[in-house]
Design a protein around this motif. Sequence first.
Motif, PDB file in Angstrom:
ATOM      1  N   VAL A   1       0.811  -1.220   0.000  1.00 50.66           N
ATOM      2  CA  VAL A   1       0.000   0.000   0.000  1.00 50.66           C
ATOM      3  C   VAL A   1       0.843   1.267   0.000  1.00 50.66           C
ATOM      4  N   ASP A   2       2.110   1.179   0.439  1.00 49.13           N
ATOM      5  CA  ASP A   2       2.919   2.396   0.476  1.00 49.13           C
ATOM      6  C   ASP A   2       4.398   2.033   0.553  1.00 49.13           C
ATOM      7  N   ILE A   3       5.230   2.958   0.104  1.00 51.14           N
ATOM      8  CA  ILE A   3       6.687   2.836   0.170  1.00 51.14           C
ATOM      9  C   ILE A   3       7.227   4.113   0.788  1.00 51.14           C
ATOM     10  N   ASP A   4       8.175   3.961   1.713  1.00 50.44           N
ATOM     11  CA  ASP A   4       8.817   5.121   2.328  1.00 50.44           C
ATOM     12  C   ASP A   4      10.317   4.968   2.164  1.00 50.44           C
ATOM     13  N   THR A   5      11.037   6.043   2.229  1.00 54.25           N
ATOM     14  CA  THR A   5      12.492   5.995   2.108  1.00 54.25           C
ATOM     15  C   THR A   5      13.148   6.270   3.451  1.00 54.25           C
ATOM     16  N   GLY A   6      14.396   5.824   3.581  1.00 51.86           N
ATOM     17  CA  GLY A   6      15.154   6.064   4.797  1.00 51.86           C
ATOM     18  C   GLY A   6      15.331   4.812   5.630  1.00 51.86           C
ATOM     19  N   THR A   7      16.090   4.965   6.722  1.00 54.00           N
ATOM     20  CA  THR A   7      16.439   3.825   7.574  1.00 54.00           C
ATOM     21  C   THR A   7      15.564   3.710   8.811  1.00 54.00           C
ATOM     22  N   ALA A   8      14.577   4.583   8.957  1.00 55.85           N
ATOM     23  CA  ALA A   8      13.729   4.546  10.156  1.00 55.85           C
ATOM     24  C   ALA A   8      12.989   3.225  10.265  1.00 55.85           C
ATOM     25  N   VAL A   9      12.815   2.772  11.522  1.00 55.97           N
ATOM     26  CA  VAL A   9      12.082   1.538  11.799  1.00 55.97           C
ATOM     27  C   VAL A   9      10.885   1.897  12.674  1.00 55.97           C
ATOM     28  N   PRO A  10       9.700   2.043  12.091  1.00 54.54           N
ATOM     29  CA  PRO A  10       8.523   2.416  12.874  1.00 54.54           C
ATOM     30  C   PRO A  10       8.194   1.358  13.926  1.00 54.54           C
ATOM     31  N   LYS A  11       7.478   1.762  14.956  1.00 56.48           N
ATOM     32  CA  LYS A  11       7.055   0.839  15.995  1.00 56.48           C
ATOM     33  C   LYS A  11       6.242  -0.301  15.385  1.00 56.48           C
ATOM     34  N   GLY A  12       6.601  -1.516  15.759  1.00 51.67           N
ATOM     35  CA  GLY A  12       5.900  -2.696  15.271  1.00 51.67           C
ATOM     36  C   GLY A  12       6.400  -3.221  13.946  1.00 51.67           C
ATOM     37  N   ALA A  13       7.336  -2.496  13.306  1.00 50.45           N
ATOM     38  CA  ALA A  13       7.864  -2.932  12.017  1.00 50.45           C
ATOM     39  C   ALA A  13       8.960  -3.974  12.205  1.00 50.45           C
ATOM     40  N   THR A  14       9.217  -4.737  11.156  1.00 51.30           N
ATOM     41  CA  THR A  14      10.344  -5.670  11.129  1.00 51.30           C
ATOM     42  C   THR A  14      11.563  -4.943  10.583  1.00 51.30           C
ATOM     43  N   ASP A  15      12.635  -4.900  11.366  1.00 49.38           N
ATOM     44  CA  ASP A  15      13.875  -4.260  10.937  1.00 49.38           C
ATOM     45  C   ASP A  15      14.652  -5.238  10.061  1.00 49.38           C
ATOM     46  N   CYS A  16      14.764  -4.918   8.784  1.00 51.94           N
ATOM     47  CA  CYS A  16      15.464  -5.808   7.855  1.00 51.94           C
ATOM     48  C   CYS A  16      16.980  -5.622   7.886  1.00 51.94           C
ATOM     49  N   GLY A  17      17.457  -4.645   8.640  1.00 55.50           N
ATOM     50  CA  GLY A  17      18.895  -4.477   8.822  1.00 55.50           C
ATOM     51  C   GLY A  17      19.672  -4.256   7.550  1.00 55.50           C
ATOM     52  N   GLY A  18      19.040  -3.635   6.545  1.00 54.16           N
ATOM     53  CA  GLY A  18      19.731  -3.372   5.286  1.00 54.16           C
ATOM     54  C   GLY A  18      19.651  -4.509   4.291  1.00 54.16           C
ATOM     55  N   ASP A  19      18.992  -5.626   4.643  1.00 51.38           N
ATOM     56  CA  ASP A  19      18.842  -6.736   3.702  1.00 51.38           C
ATOM     57  C   ASP A  19      18.146  -6.272   2.426  1.00 51.38           C
ATOM     58  N   ILE A  20      18.395  -6.986   1.338  1.00 52.78           N
ATOM     59  CA  ILE A  20      17.737  -6.706   0.071  1.00 52.78           C
ATOM     60  C   ILE A  20      16.307  -7.234   0.120  1.00 52.78           C
ATOM     61  N   LEU A  21      15.366  -6.428  -0.313  1.00 55.33           N
ATOM     62  CA  LEU A  21      13.963  -6.813  -0.373  1.00 55.33           C
ATOM     63  C   LEU A  21      13.508  -6.628  -1.815  1.00 55.33           C
ATOM     64  N   ALA A  22      13.193  -7.743  -2.457  1.00 52.12           N
ATOM     65  CA  ALA A  22      12.854  -7.739  -3.879  1.00 52.12           C
ATOM     66  C   ALA A  22      11.483  -8.371  -4.087  1.00 52.12           C
ATOM     67  N   PRO A  23      10.887  -8.177  -5.260  1.00 52.34           N
ATOM     68  CA  PRO A  23       9.646  -8.905  -5.548  1.00 52.34           C
ATOM     69  C   PRO A  23       9.890 -10.416  -5.517  1.00 52.34           C
ATOM     70  N   GLY A  24       8.854 -11.174  -5.179  1.00 49.89           N
ATOM     71  CA  GLY A  24       8.969 -12.626  -5.245  1.00 49.89           C
ATOM     72  C   GLY A  24       9.305 -13.070  -6.662  1.00 49.89           C
ATOM     73  N   LEU A  25      10.057 -14.144  -6.774  1.00 52.53           N
ATOM     74  CA  LEU A  25      10.523 -14.608  -8.081  1.00 52.53           C
ATOM     75  C   LEU A  25       9.397 -15.316  -8.837  1.00 52.53           C
TER      76      LEU A  25
END
Length: 381
Positions: A31-55
């Motif tokens: 539903v939305d995309i945001d930029t930056g390194t912020a980790v909102p409350k309740g979010a999963t911190d991906c720690g800089g991992d790559i997040l891509a569309p499913g193959l």
Amino acid sequence: MPDNLTLANATLVLPSETLTGSLYIEKGEIVDIDTGTAVPKGATDCGGDILAPGLIELHTDNLERHLRPRPRVNWPHKAAIVAHDAELASTGITTVFDAIRVGSIEGKGATGWQRYARTMADEILAMRAEGALKISHHLHLRAEICSETLLEELAGFGPDDRVGILSLMDHTPGQRQFADLSQYETYMRGKHGLSQEDFDTHVEARVALGARVGPAHEIAAVEAAQRFGAVLASHDDTTAQHVRVSASHGIQLAEFPTTLEAAKACHQHGIAVMMGAPNLIRGGSHSGNVAAETLAETGLLDILSSDYVPAALLYAAVKLGAIWDDLARAMATVTSAPAKAAGLVDRGAIAPGMRADLVRFARVGEVPVLHGVWSNGIRVA
């Protein structure tokens, strides 16, 4: 429906770039995309991992490997489907077109092909309807032109069978993938333990069969794809003439062209070129055909397929990213490009309104290490 999900502080692979940001997912949809390194409350911190569309996998022999784990060993079909589904999910594949051969040569011992397509399709569709599968399954019928039962078997399918792709395959000895009969002999005698006499008899019979049924079967398969509403694909185009014929049929996807000549002709006719991920990873074709890396370096590679190694798909995309020095472009060969080729408009890209089919991974050198896979917003691996 899945719970809402936020994946934050990730390296997002967008259609034309990568950037650090967060994804917001509701009811299985981005539903939305945001930029930056912020980790909102309740979010999963991906720690800089790559997040891509499913193959998205358009051509795989993996199901057959589960159906026959050893020569002359048949595995229970539903168990094989579940194992195949789970294996694909574990490698980041969230949409698959399960390849099923249509067209049999019965009663020919080790070199015969038994019919199984209609039964297999029914079982896949039933497992899908029961909610037993982790990822999205569609059908890819591989129409074997050089066979005895193709017309009868095609007549058993219709527009309601989720046939997304129909490919024209012709394994008549002496052409296409096995244009070199010496390589074909090595393959067949090694796989089936044929004597020289048995091999010669086999070649003679298959060549005669192909000459007798080939033209009529090719026309029938093209007509069947139109009836199903399926994308039409060619398999193992070798010459520019093969491609001209493919184009005249309305083929939109070329599976594994075997030569640089054929790949160039495909692009001239607006046909997308798909190559095997194992070919790219190994540095060449196991059949002696054109190397996928050669096509990548000449701008002729559009789509990758895991072919016979599911884990190869993500690995090859990462490797291709290094070759092109462009991860977004490389990931498109396993996400947005196959989605476009198969006519899927709801997946293959990270964008608002798209299905939340996602893969999270890190890299150890050029090898991807998976940390999470989501299908329609549900974590499946």
